[in-house]
Design an enzyme around this catalytic site. Sequence first.
Site, short mmCIF file in Angstrom:
data_model
loop_
_atom_site.label_atom_id
_atom_site.label_comp_id
_atom_site.label_asym_id
_atom_site.label_seq_id
_atom_site.Cartn_x
_atom_site.Cartn_y
_atom_site.Cartn_z
CG ASP A 1 -0.23 0.03 2.53
OD1 ASP A 1 0.74 -0.74 2.71
OD2 ASP A 1 -0.63 0.81 3.42
CD GLU B 1 4.14 0.76 6.79
OE1 GLU B 1 4.92 1.15 7.68
OE2 GLU B 1 3.81 1.51 5.82
CD GLU B 2 2.96 4.02 3.82
OE1 GLU B 2 3.04 4.71 4.85
OE2 GLU B 2 3.93 3.82 3.07
#
Length: 494
Positions: free
Chosen positions: A118, A183-184
């Site tokens: 991502d 993750e972001e």
Amino acid sequence: MKVEVLSSFLLLLSGARSFQYAELAQYVDAQQERYVESLRDWVSIESDSSNVQRRGDLHRMMETAAQKLRLMGGTVELVDIGEQELPDGTTLALPKVVTAQFGSDPVKRTVCVYGHVDVQPAKLADGWATDPYNLTDINGNLYGRGASDNKAPVLAWIHAVEAYQALSLDLPVNVKFVIEGMEETGSNGLDALILAQRDTFFSDVDYIIISDCGWLSRRPALTYGTRGNCYFFAEVEGPKQDLHSGVYGGTVIEPMTDLVGILDTLISPSGKILVPGIREAVAPLSDEEWKMYQDVQFDMENYKNKTGVNQLMYNNKVDLLAHMWRYPTVSIHGIEGAFSDAGTKTVIPAKVTAKFSIRQVPSMEPALVKKQVTDYLHSVFAKRKSPNKLKVTMVIGAKPWLADTQHPLYEAGKAAVKRVFDMDPDLIREGGTIPIARTFQDVTGKSIIMMPIGGFDDGLHSQNEKMSRYNYIEGTKYFIAYLHEVSQIKTSSV
């Protein structure tokens, strides 16, 4: 015990004889354009995890990664990690996590590579020189959102495994992949997956490798530590509604004045954290650390020019690196509820919320930092004798991570860097936070190494993010070499 020792000896002997680095490196060079096209395909998918309108693209990105691994013959699963609740109370399916396995030889070591696909938001209007979702090659740099963070590193690991396969060479170790898509925005659902599969997927893993970081200079680096992050909201509420400053100014105690006042007590102009107990928890810089920092390749003048300032907080390399990596910092990020649009609105906000964070280091526990900050701000606020109300909330409590640079994993990393780049790596820490490293460490008990291939000037999260061809291609060779070096770790040294 004799059988185990004999097996280890035979494994080491076999690995020493069979490693054909020159042939593998030549293969990687020949595949360079194909690798770039793979990255172009991945970058073209707008896998922005923060934008729920792009969730379909994110699902497609996970399927694309899974399919690439399937075509290589891996045992691949798309693991459902549930849903996320949106602010309006509705729910949305989280992107599935890709897990894959190549090889299951019980005699060989097993490494698990973690990565994410991502990305941060990006649009041309933000100031990009090129379309952020159309990989553009300019002077050997591959520009595109997610090129460095983290799509090229994930692809480099996949290509490393693929190179062994293409040349019909046995992988020197078993390789597993864990690739996520959130993750972001905080890795929603991943902690639960790791816990749920601790005794299954992760049970035979010896080491975990993370390549979600970057070099500090033009010299390759091995990362052995990251700071944690305690993120706070400080809300001051006063009148029942916004007020006209001409009518009410001077008659009420304004929430914004209170908020700015208490924020000013968090940190001094010289960068000294004023919250009691924070600085006292930090271990002093050792002589060994001082020497390590002194040996790191770091150009302070270039760093200053890159950040666009004419003065840094510290005037020497060791102090600057230490405060970037292994000392806590306070950063104030914004004030919600304050007027911020263009124009001259003369309003007294009824409620304002400051957002600030403390990057914490080993020996600092989030729960204790939460108490220290909350108690301190309430004590400061009480001295103002304000009728307004203060509410302090910690919304993120990510722990720091630190590894032992003497561990054989790092010796293997040094050997791989020497083989591919013909130099010794910098041993560095990361000022940012990669929470999954600590989760892996705490839940699985496995040893972890961070092996970046991103450049120091890649512009992660910024406009014109890029990955250089050099780092991408040589990084693939580096990962190939590392798989071999890990296979040479002796059982008795772990």
